[in-house]
Design a protein around this motif. Structure first.
Motif, PDB file in Angstrom:
ATOM      1  N   CYS A 206      21.056  17.423  28.546  1.00  0.00           N
ATOM      2  CA  CYS A 206      19.759  17.323  27.856  1.00  0.00           C
ATOM      3  C   CYS A 206      18.670  18.051  28.627  1.00  0.00           C
ATOM      4  O   CYS A 206      17.805  18.723  28.033  1.00  0.00           O
ATOM      5  N   PHE A 207      18.684  17.926  29.940  1.00  0.00           N
ATOM      6  CA  PHE A 207      17.693  18.642  30.755  1.00  0.00           C
ATOM      7  C   PHE A 207      17.829  20.149  30.574  1.00  0.00           C
ATOM      8  O   PHE A 207      16.829  20.870  30.410  1.00  0.00           O
ATOM      9  N   ILE A 208      19.057  20.646  30.575  1.00  0.00           N
ATOM     10  CA  ILE A 208      19.277  22.085  30.404  1.00  0.00           C
ATOM     11  C   ILE A 208      18.803  22.538  29.027  1.00  0.00           C
ATOM     12  O   ILE A 208      18.199  23.601  28.881  1.00  0.00           O
ATOM     13  N   CYS A 209      19.031  21.716  27.996  1.00  0.00           N
ATOM     14  CA  CYS A 209      18.573  22.052  26.641  1.00  0.00           C
ATOM     15  C   CYS A 209      17.058  22.166  26.576  1.00  0.00           C
ATOM     16  O   CYS A 209      16.512  23.066  25.915  1.00  0.00           O
ATOM     17  N   VAL A 210      16.359  21.245  27.258  1.00  0.00           N
ATOM     18  CA  VAL A 210      14.891  21.288  27.262  1.00  0.00           C
ATOM     19  C   VAL A 210      14.393  22.575  27.918  1.00  0.00           C
ATOM     20  O   VAL A 210      13.391  23.158  27.489  1.00  0.00           O
ATOM     21  N   GLN A 211      15.097  23.036  28.951  1.00  0.00           N
ATOM     22  CA  GLN A 211      14.647  24.230  29.670  1.00  0.00           C
ATOM     23  C   GLN A 211      14.842  25.509  28.871  1.00  0.00           C
ATOM     24  O   GLN A 211      14.059  26.455  29.001  1.00  0.00           O
ATOM     25  N   PHE A 212      15.863  25.557  28.022  1.00  0.00           N
ATOM     26  CA  PHE A 212      16.203  26.817  27.362  1.00  0.00           C
ATOM     27  C   PHE A 212      16.077  26.783  25.840  1.00  0.00           C
ATOM     28  O   PHE A 212      16.426  27.738  25.163  1.00  0.00           O
ATOM     29  N   PHE A 217      11.362  16.118  25.558  1.00  0.00           N
ATOM     30  CA  PHE A 217      11.786  14.755  25.897  1.00  0.00           C
ATOM     31  C   PHE A 217      11.024  13.724  25.057  1.00  0.00           C
ATOM     32  O   PHE A 217       9.923  13.977  24.567  1.00  0.00           O
ATOM     33  N   LEU A 218      11.612  12.535  24.935  1.00  0.00           N
ATOM     34  CA  LEU A 218      10.982  11.354  24.344  1.00  0.00           C
ATOM     35  C   LEU A 218      10.523  11.559  22.905  1.00  0.00           C
ATOM     36  O   LEU A 218       9.493  11.037  22.487  1.00  0.00           O
ATOM     37  N   GLU A 219      11.280  12.327  22.146  1.00  0.00           N
ATOM     38  CA  GLU A 219      10.997  12.432  20.717  1.00  0.00           C
ATOM     39  C   GLU A 219      11.484  11.160  20.009  1.00  0.00           C
ATOM     40  O   GLU A 219      12.377  10.463  20.500  1.00  0.00           O
ATOM     41  N   THR A 220      10.929  10.867  18.858  1.00  0.00           N
ATOM     42  CA  THR A 220      11.287   9.624  18.152  1.00  0.00           C
ATOM     43  C   THR A 220      12.013   9.875  16.830  1.00  0.00           C
ATOM     44  O   THR A 220      12.183   8.962  16.035  1.00  0.00           O
ATOM     45  N   ASP A 221      12.412  11.114  16.574  1.00  0.00           N
ATOM     46  CA  ASP A 221      13.139  11.431  15.345  1.00  0.00           C
ATOM     47  C   ASP A 221      14.621  11.133  15.559  1.00  0.00           C
ATOM     48  O   ASP A 221      15.358  11.942  16.125  1.00  0.00           O
ATOM     49  N   TYR A 222      15.065   9.964  15.080  1.00  0.00           N
ATOM     50  CA  TYR A 222      16.442   9.545  15.323  1.00  0.00           C
ATOM     51  C   TYR A 222      17.436  10.205  14.370  1.00  0.00           C
ATOM     52  O   TYR A 222      18.625   9.892  14.409  1.00  0.00           O
ATOM     53  N   ASN A 223      16.962  11.109  13.526  1.00  0.00           N
ATOM     54  CA  ASN A 223      17.863  11.942  12.739  1.00  0.00           C
ATOM     55  C   ASN A 223      18.159  13.259  13.438  1.00  0.00           C
ATOM     56  O   ASN A 223      19.003  14.032  12.982  1.00  0.00           O
ATOM     57  N   ASP A 224      17.466  13.482  14.555  1.00  0.00           N
ATOM     58  CA  ASP A 224      17.650  14.709  15.318  1.00  0.00           C
ATOM     59  C   ASP A 224      18.784  14.519  16.321  1.00  0.00           C
ATOM     60  O   ASP A 224      18.846  13.515  17.030  1.00  0.00           O
ATOM     61  N   SER A 225      19.675  15.498  16.389  1.00  0.00           N
ATOM     62  CA  SER A 225      20.851  15.379  17.264  1.00  0.00           C
ATOM     63  C   SER A 225      20.455  15.322  18.740  1.00  0.00           C
ATOM     64  O   SER A 225      21.077  14.602  19.528  1.00  0.00           O
ATOM     65  N   PHE A 226      19.398  16.069  19.123  1.00  0.00           N
ATOM     66  CA  PHE A 226      18.986  16.031  20.528  1.00  0.00           C
ATOM     67  C   PHE A 226      18.441  14.664  20.904  1.00  0.00           C
ATOM     68  O   PHE A 226      18.714  14.165  21.999  1.00  0.00           O
ATOM     69  N   THR A 227      17.665  14.043  20.017  1.00  0.00           N
ATOM     70  CA  THR A 227      17.134  12.704  20.294  1.00  0.00           C
ATOM     71  C   THR A 227      18.269  11.707  20.489  1.00  0.00           C
ATOM     72  O   THR A 227      18.238  10.880  21.407  1.00  0.00           O
ATOM     73  N   ILE A 228      19.286  11.798  19.642  1.00  0.00           N
ATOM     74  CA  ILE A 228      20.445  10.906  19.769  1.00  0.00           C
ATOM     75  C   ILE A 228      21.153  11.143  21.101  1.00  0.00           C
ATOM     76  O   ILE A 228      21.520  10.199  21.811  1.00  0.00           O
ATOM     77  N   ALA A 229      21.341  12.423  21.466  1.00  0.00           N
ATOM     78  CA  ALA A 229      21.993  12.742  22.736  1.00  0.00           C
ATOM     79  C   ALA A 229      21.158  12.264  23.920  1.00  0.00           C
ATOM     80  O   ALA A 229      21.692  11.732  24.898  1.00  0.00           O
ATOM     81  N   GLU A 230      19.829  12.446  23.817  1.00  0.00           N
ATOM     82  CA  GLU A 230      18.941  12.022  24.903  1.00  0.00           C
ATOM     83  C   GLU A 230      19.008  10.517  25.107  1.00  0.00           C
ATOM     84  O   GLU A 230      19.149  10.029  26.245  1.00  0.00           O
ATOM     85  N   LYS A 231      18.929   9.760  24.015  1.00  0.00           N
ATOM     86  CA  LYS A 231      18.999   8.301  24.119  1.00  0.00           C
ATOM     87  C   LYS A 231      20.364   7.849  24.630  1.00  0.00           C
ATOM     88  O   LYS A 231      20.455   6.899  25.417  1.00  0.00           O
ATOM     89  N   SER A 232      21.421   8.530  24.203  1.00  0.00           N
ATOM     90  CA  SER A 232      22.755   8.201  24.702  1.00  0.00           C
ATOM     91  C   SER A 232      22.852   8.479  26.195  1.00  0.00           C
ATOM     92  O   SER A 232      23.464   7.717  26.946  1.00  0.00           O
TER      93      SER A 232
END
Length: 289
Positions: A206-212, A217-232
């Motif tokens: 997740c950190f690498i995704c944010v950089q590139f 971070f800390l988005e609240t859209d739980y339909n978004d795959s990155f948000t799900i991965a971040e919370k996981s």
């Protein structure tokens, strides 16, 4: 390690995740308090991770560096190392408090925490984010792998020498308790390394995704795959703070003995009470006769 792991569970799970899910309107959601709690989460996480590293280093010294064992593995050194880890974790994570802004303002009251957009563009904040991620978990990954690899290599070499000595003494047919203990140590070290790396890997991705990418971070859209991965990743990261201490503790014979005593003590106390009652009843019957 146990105290640091408990701090993670209190700050991250109870004061943040459970609060977000069940008490969204509580005073803990005021922006200053929310920022403070998140800062405490990162402080406790760093303490937990780096105390795991220092404990791994301690085991390395005990097994591989017998000459340093008596000097390093002392109560005084342990207190110094633990204090240093806690102090450095606090100092390193103080800037975390200043990266948040209110998600919304209601009646002049700032609510919730939202990462400032400048955090992703300001060179100072970007450098701080990279520094923090290199410090946790990149460096712990490398150090735990290196120390455990060297320790396992030392154990394997020692086992080979011991096997040759036992073979020359015609004792190979008997069970070697020392070799068995070393084999268990190898399993323990591999379990610690793989557990730590596996449970932190999602957070690292997740950190690498944010950089590139354009994600934050800390988005609240739980339909978004990155948000799900971040919370996981956060969930697995919290789990990591529990499992290392559990693995280390359960692997220790003295701990298992104390745990058995704690579990069996209430039953033994009840048994002793019944035994005393039976004894008193028998004595009173004899006295009546």
């Amino acid at each position: 390690m146990a105290v640091a792991d408990l701090m993670v569970l209190v700050f991250s799970v109870i004061l943040y995740d459970i609060k977000e899910a069940y008490f969204p309107d509580s005073y803990l959601n005021y922006t200053p308090i929310c920022s403070f709690v998140i800062t405490l989460i990162y402080i406790s996480l760093d303490c937990s991770v780096w105390l795991t590293v220092t404990f791994t280093f301690d085991r390395f010294i005990v097994i591989c560096c017998q000459s340093l064992r008596s000097k390093y593995c002392t109560m005084k050194t342990a207190l110094k190392v633990i204090t240093m880890v806690f102090m450095l974790s606090i100092l390193q994570n103080i800037p975390i408090y200043f990266i948040f802004e209110p998600r919304e303002v209601i009646n002049d009251v700032p609510w919730s925490c939202y990462v400032k957009s400048s955090f992703y563009t300001s060179p100072i904040w970007v450098a701080y984010l990279w520094f923090g991620t290199l410090l946790t978990p990149f460096m712990p990954f490398a150090l735990i792998l290196l120390l455990n690899t060297l320790t396992i290599k030392h154990i394997i070499l020692a086992n080979r020498v011991r096997s040759k000595l036992r073979a020359s003494n015609r004792e190979a047919c008997h069970t070697d308790q020392e070799t068995e203990n070393r084999r268990k140590s190898i399993i323990l070290l591999v379990a610690i390394s793989s557990n730590f790396i596996f449970l932190w890997m999602v957070n690292l991705v997740c950190f690498i995704c944010v950089q590139f990418t354009d994600t934050q971070f800390l988005e609240t859209d739980y339909n978004d795959s990155f948000t799900i991965a971040e919370k996981s990743g956060y969930m697995l990261r919290c789990l990591s703070t529990c499992t290392n201490t559990f693995i280390y503790a359960v692997s220790q014979r003295h701990f298992r003995e104390e745990l058995k005593n704690v579990i069996s003590r209430p039953f033994l106390s009840i048994a002793n009470i019944f035994k005393r009652w039976n004894t008193k009843g028998t004595l009173s019957k004899k006295a009546n006769k």
